[in-house]
Design a protein around this motif. Structure first.
Motif, PDB file in Angstrom:
ATOM      1  N   TYR A  38       0.819  -1.212   0.000  1.00 28.83           N
ATOM      2  CA  TYR A  38       0.000   0.000   0.000  1.00 28.83           C
ATOM      3  C   TYR A  38       0.859   1.271   0.000  1.00 28.83           C
ATOM      4  N   GLN A  39       2.079   1.209   0.509  1.00 27.71           N
ATOM      5  CA  GLN A  39       2.948   2.384   0.499  1.00 27.71           C
ATOM      6  C   GLN A  39       3.365   2.768  -0.917  1.00 27.71           C
ATOM      7  N   LYS A  40       3.248   1.828  -1.849  1.00 25.64           N
ATOM      8  CA  LYS A  40       3.571   2.103  -3.243  1.00 25.64           C
ATOM      9  C   LYS A  40       2.314   2.305  -4.088  1.00 25.64           C
ATOM     10  N   ALA A  41       1.154   2.172  -3.465  1.00 24.64           N
ATOM     11  CA  ALA A  41      -0.120   2.228  -4.197  1.00 24.64           C
ATOM     12  C   ALA A  41      -0.428   3.619  -4.751  1.00 24.64           C
ATOM     13  N   GLY A  42       0.234   4.640  -4.249  1.00 25.78           N
ATOM     14  CA  GLY A  42      -0.019   5.995  -4.724  1.00 25.78           C
ATOM     15  C   GLY A  42       1.007   6.505  -5.728  1.00 25.78           C
ATOM     16  N   VAL A  43       1.993   5.699  -6.062  1.00 24.00           N
ATOM     17  CA  VAL A  43       3.048   6.122  -6.991  1.00 24.00           C
ATOM     18  C   VAL A  43       2.498   6.144  -8.424  1.00 24.00           C
ATOM     19  N   HIS A  89      -4.821  10.097  -5.698  1.00 23.17           N
ATOM     20  CA  HIS A  89      -4.010   9.047  -6.293  1.00 23.17           C
ATOM     21  C   HIS A  89      -3.392   8.082  -5.287  1.00 23.17           C
ATOM     22  N   GLN A  90      -3.647   8.316  -3.993  1.00 20.85           N
ATOM     23  CA  GLN A  90      -3.069   7.392  -3.017  1.00 20.85           C
ATOM     24  C   GLN A  90      -3.994   7.196  -1.831  1.00 20.85           C
ATOM     25  N   PRO A  91      -3.960   6.015  -1.238  1.00 25.83           N
ATOM     26  CA  PRO A  91      -4.756   5.783  -0.033  1.00 25.83           C
ATOM     27  C   PRO A  91      -4.160   6.573   1.123  1.00 25.83           C
ATOM     28  N   GLN A  92      -5.019   6.991   2.023  1.00 28.58           N
ATOM     29  CA  GLN A  92      -4.539   7.768   3.163  1.00 28.58           C
ATOM     30  C   GLN A  92      -3.899   6.893   4.232  1.00 28.58           C
ATOM     31  N   SER A  93      -4.202   5.594   4.176  1.00 28.36           N
ATOM     32  CA  SER A  93      -3.636   4.690   5.177  1.00 28.36           C
ATOM     33  C   SER A  93      -3.704   3.257   4.667  1.00 28.36           C
ATOM     34  N   GLU A  94      -2.997   2.398   5.349  1.00 32.34           N
ATOM     35  CA  GLU A  94      -3.071   0.974   5.016  1.00 32.34           C
ATOM     36  C   GLU A  94      -4.490   0.452   5.251  1.00 32.34           C
ATOM     37  N   LEU A 157       7.794  -1.144  -9.637  1.00 31.52           N
ATOM     38  CA  LEU A 157       8.041  -0.609  -8.293  1.00 31.52           C
ATOM     39  C   LEU A 157       8.693  -1.633  -7.352  1.00 31.52           C
ATOM     40  N   GLY A 158       8.944  -2.830  -7.858  1.00 30.37           N
ATOM     41  CA  GLY A 158       9.593  -3.849  -7.029  1.00 30.37           C
ATOM     42  C   GLY A 158       8.661  -4.571  -6.082  1.00 30.37           C
ATOM     43  N   VAL A 159       7.361  -4.524  -6.331  1.00 30.68           N
ATOM     44  CA  VAL A 159       6.422  -5.247  -5.473  1.00 30.68           C
ATOM     45  C   VAL A 159       6.574  -6.745  -5.697  1.00 30.68           C
TER      46      VAL A 159
END
Length: 160
Positions: A38-43, A89-94, A157-159
């Motif tokens: 999720y930390q890469k979900a907004g890239v 473009h990105q979630p505010q939290s996990e 992104l290397g996921v």
């Protein structure tokens, strides 16, 4: 009597294949979404206008429209409204990321339940000229297209 069994077998086979593809076939949609960091979900990668978060929102919105049609085919006939693309473009939290995946998965399961149910008239032409099998196939096609994009973003992104 043989043609009745054949028709029932074909109906069961089509339903099973639709379920398999709605789940994502060899690339299960919900599993891929849950694996995505999720930390890469907004890239947003160079050259794209969307992130994984935006793709999830877009996939889910289209699925909701088609599921609504499947629930109430004579009432909800607008099956292809303008595409919804989330503005953020990105979630505010996990938690927000996981809640969106959970909601998407829950609605996907509802669609799958409708497809599995022998009482669901998959091939009856509705007032808008579409069938419930069309809605299921459109969902799997649309989702598959965007899941492919999500998988590509994740690889970049290397996921995975």
């Amino acid at each position: 009597m043989e043609s009745i069994n054949t028709a029932q077998q074909i109906d069961s086979l089509v339903r099973a294949q639709l379920v398999e593809l709605l789940e994502g076939g060899f690339a299960p949609n919900v599993i891929l979404l849950r694996e995505f960091d999720y930390q890469k979900a907004g890239v947003i990668l160079a050259g794209l206008h969307f992130s994984a978060w935006v793709l999830l929102g877009h996939i889910w919105a289209r699925q909701q429209t088609l599921l609504q049609f499947m629930r109430h085919p004579e009432q909800d006939t607008d099956v292809w409204p303008d595409a919804h693309w989330p503005e953020n473009h990105q979630p505010q939290s996990e938690q927000e990321w996981n809640a969106a995946i959970d909601a998407y998965a829950h609605e996907l399961e509802e669609m799958i339940s409708l497809v599995k149910d022998p009482a669901t008239e998959l091939f009856k032409v509705q007032p808008n000229g579409k069938t419930l099998s069309w809605a299921a196939m459109t969902t799997l096609h649309h989702t598959g297209y965007h899941i492919g994009q999500l998988k590509t973003i994740g690889r970049q992104l290397g996921v995975w």
